[in-house]
Design a protein around this motif. Sequence first.
Motif, PDB file in Angstrom:
ATOM      1  N   HIS A  13    -112.944  55.929  57.219  1.00  0.00           N
ATOM      2  CA  HIS A  13    -113.310  56.652  56.004  1.00  0.00           C
ATOM      3  C   HIS A  13    -114.730  57.143  56.116  1.00  0.00           C
ATOM      4  N   CYS A  62    -106.717  49.494  55.540  1.00  0.00           N
ATOM      5  CA  CYS A  62    -105.658  50.434  55.919  1.00  0.00           C
ATOM      6  C   CYS A  62    -105.763  50.852  57.382  1.00  0.00           C
ATOM      7  N   CYS A  83    -111.919  51.077  58.265  1.00  0.00           N
ATOM      8  CA  CYS A  83    -111.420  50.322  57.121  1.00  0.00           C
ATOM      9  C   CYS A  83    -110.553  49.146  57.588  1.00  0.00           C
ATOM     10  N   CYS A  90    -111.822  51.709  49.350  1.00  0.00           N
ATOM     11  CA  CYS A  90    -110.896  52.408  50.232  1.00  0.00           C
ATOM     12  C   CYS A  90    -110.147  53.468  49.421  1.00  0.00           C
TER      13      CYS A  90
HETATM   14 ZN   LIG Z   1    -108.908  52.272  53.882  1.00  0.00          ZN
END
Ligand SMILES: [Zn+2]
Length: 68
Positions: A45, A41, A38, A8
Amino acid sequence: MGLVMIRCPRTGQEIPTGIEMEREQFGSAPVFFARVDCPVCGRQHEWFAGDAWLCESTAVREADAALL
Ligand SMILES: [Zn+2]
């Protein structure tokens, strides 16, 4: 069979892309590009094959076994 992993870019944590491949297949795959939601978070991505690696850890296998 291994799980394709990336890092990440926001948190630096390793996250699974949800893609599974054989090691031979991963090594010979053309450069590809994908997106992943992801789990760390919560963002999406974009990643390239060059950013990814194959995780064949026993932890993944144990998780699979636990589902059976
Ligand atoms: Zn992430």
